[in-house]
Design an enzyme around this catalytic site. Structure first.
Site, PDB file in Angstrom:
ATOM      1  CB  CYS A  78      11.181 140.357  63.961  1.00 46.57           C
ATOM      2  SG  CYS A  78       9.758 141.009  64.836  1.00 46.57           S
ATOM      3  CB  CYS A  81      11.869 143.376  65.821  1.00 44.36           C
ATOM      4  SG  CYS A  81      11.253 141.873  66.598  1.00 44.36           S
TER       5      CYS A  81
END
Length: 160
Positions: A78, A81
């Protein structure tokens, strides 16, 4: 001759009378020394690291904690993230451990926690107090540090 390392190649160049090989090796050595010197001057600003929690530790680290716990749900694949990871690390360094604990949970190896807390978008941060997720504290998507502090303050975590 292709199995020679850089240093061996320079020696062969010297043996053959090549000054270019000597200058190249010296240049590489100086650049390496400069990089090493810069690395030794770097200072690690974080005093503690954000703890990575797995499913088995979740109860002890989050639900049974005496202080509020901010949980960062993330994944290695991600992109956002990775952005919020730096924000979470800065928050960990700024907040007093007696007032807020911050942990990270990787979603791929912990599907039970993802399902239990309805984590549908990444990254997701969620606040836990007294063994329960704080109603309305789940926030999906990237966030900067001032907004994270405001978000925590909304749910009773005083800013540092």
């Amino acid at each position: 001759m292709s199995s020679l390392s850089c240093a061996s190649s320079a020696r062969v160049g010297v043996a053959l009378g090549s000054k270019r090989a000597i200058r190249g090796s010296a240049r590489v050595a100086r650049a390496s020394a400069r990089a090493s010197k810069r690395a030794s001057k770097r200072v690690n600003l974080t005093t503690r690291a954000v703890k990575e929690v797995a499913g088995a530790e979740f109860k002890a680290e989050v639900l049974e904690s005496d202080v509020p716990v901010l949980v960062d749900f993330w994944a290695t694949w991600c992109g956002p993230c990775k952005l919020i990871s730096k924000v979470v690390e800065k928050a960990e360094a700024e907040y007093d451990a007696a007032k807020l604990k911050i942990v990270k949970i990787e979603v791929d190896p912990n599907p039970d926690l993802v399902e239990e807390f309805g984590v549908y978008g990444l990254p997701t941060v969620m606040l836990f107090k007294d063994g329960k997720a704080v109603e309305g504290s789940k926030r999906e998507g990237a966030i900067n540090l001032p907004k994270l502090k405001d978000h925590l303050e909304k749910f009773g975590v005083a800013q540092p």
